[in-house]
Design a protein around this motif. Structure first.
Motif, PDB file in Angstrom:
ATOM      1  N   VAL A  36      42.526  33.159  48.291  1.00 32.47           N
ATOM      2  CA  VAL A  36      42.118  34.564  48.275  1.00 32.47           C
ATOM      3  C   VAL A  36      42.952  35.379  49.252  1.00 32.47           C
ATOM      4  O   VAL A  36      43.375  36.504  48.945  1.00 32.47           O
ATOM      5  N   TYR A  37      43.215  34.808  50.433  1.00 29.71           N
ATOM      6  CA  TYR A  37      44.026  35.515  51.431  1.00 29.71           C
ATOM      7  C   TYR A  37      45.419  35.820  50.879  1.00 29.71           C
ATOM      8  O   TYR A  37      45.952  36.927  51.051  1.00 29.71           O
ATOM      9  N   LYS A  40      45.145  38.605  48.233  1.00 32.38           N
ATOM     10  CA  LYS A  40      44.926  39.915  48.833  1.00 32.38           C
ATOM     11  C   LYS A  40      46.202  40.429  49.489  1.00 32.38           C
ATOM     12  O   LYS A  40      46.499  41.627  49.448  1.00 32.38           O
ATOM     13  N   LYS A  41      46.925  39.521  50.115  1.00 33.09           N
ATOM     14  CA  LYS A  41      48.181  39.919  50.754  1.00 33.09           C
ATOM     15  C   LYS A  41      49.179  40.416  49.719  1.00 33.09           C
ATOM     16  O   LYS A  41      49.974  41.332  49.981  1.00 33.09           O
ATOM     17  N   ALA A  43      48.220  41.843  46.995  1.00 31.60           N
ATOM     18  CA  ALA A  43      47.522  42.931  46.288  1.00 31.60           C
ATOM     19  C   ALA A  43      47.245  42.583  44.827  1.00 31.60           C
ATOM     20  O   ALA A  43      47.319  43.440  43.944  1.00 31.60           O
ATOM     21  N   PHE A  45      44.419  40.379  44.065  1.00 30.00           N
ATOM     22  CA  PHE A  45      43.116  39.705  44.055  1.00 30.00           C
ATOM     23  C   PHE A  45      42.146  40.429  43.131  1.00 30.00           C
ATOM     24  O   PHE A  45      42.051  41.660  43.146  1.00 30.00           O
TER      25      PHE A  45
END
Length: 209
Positions: A36-37, A40-41, A43, A45
């Motif tokens: 997930v990290y 998200k990093k 963009a 997710f």
């Protein structure tokens, strides 16, 4: 059919190796957090969308005979109806299925299992039809209509009678329907019982005087 995943697709850890270990999107807790990290990093997710209430309800049901969809979860032992908890409130599954598929239940109406009425082999009582949540088998009717439709209750036979025990016809002018139970009351007999009761009270009052 998709096979169940028992090991993390990244580190290979089994979901049974750790207490409360779960696999989300095929990954163990630590790997999923890292996954997930990274998303998200980048963009990219997308959160897991929760299943609809109707999907969650039917996920605990199995196909039955004659098109029934049978609830396999908690059952009320007294009447045989399926039940679930909704915000701490216990509701019947057939009512929940009707509301989710067809909308709110009109005031004063109950949900009738049409499959129960149509099955000539049903033994009645706490039968399998009470667990059916197929919206196509559920109809909103009055309590009286519900009792008349059922071929397994004494009230259904009484609902077909045209005269009371004293021989008075159940005409619209001579019939009162009890809202709570749907039972019919002969107005002529009811008035006679009221008059007899009033006469006994007057006689008792005269004797006391």
């Amino acid at each position: 059919m998709t096979e169940a995943i028992d090991n993390c697709i990244e580190c290979g850890r089994s979901r049974t190796e750790e207490i409360r270990q779960s696999l989300t999107r095929g990954r163990c807790r630590n790997c999923y957090q890292r996954h997930v990290y990274a998303l998200k990093k980048a963009a990219s997710f997308e959160a897991i969308k929760p299943a609809s209430a109707l999907e969650r309800l039917f996920s605990r049901a199995v196909p039955g005979r004659n098109g029934c969809i049978i609830w396999t979860g908690t059952m009320n032992p007294k009447n045989g109806y399926g039940q679930i908890s909704d915000g701490g409130k216990i509701i019947y599954t057939h009512r929940a299925a009707y509301v989710l598929a067809k909308g709110d239940i009109p005031d004063g109406l109950v949900i009738d299992h049409a499959c129960h009425n149509r099955d000539p082999n049903c033994h009645g009582g706490n039968c399998i039809h009470h667990l059916c949540i197929n919206p196509h088998h559920l109809e909103a009717v009055t309590q009286r209509e519900n009792r008349i439709r059922s071929p397994h209750t004494k009230t259904s036979g009484n609902g077909q009678k045209t005269h009371c025990k004293q021989g008075h016809e159940f005409t619209p002018e001579n019939t009162r329907v009890v809202r709570r139970t749907g039972a019919r009351v002969c107005i002529t007999c009811h008035r006679r019982r009221q008059n007899e009761f009033s006469a006994r009270r007057r006689a008792a009052a005269q004797q006391a005087a």
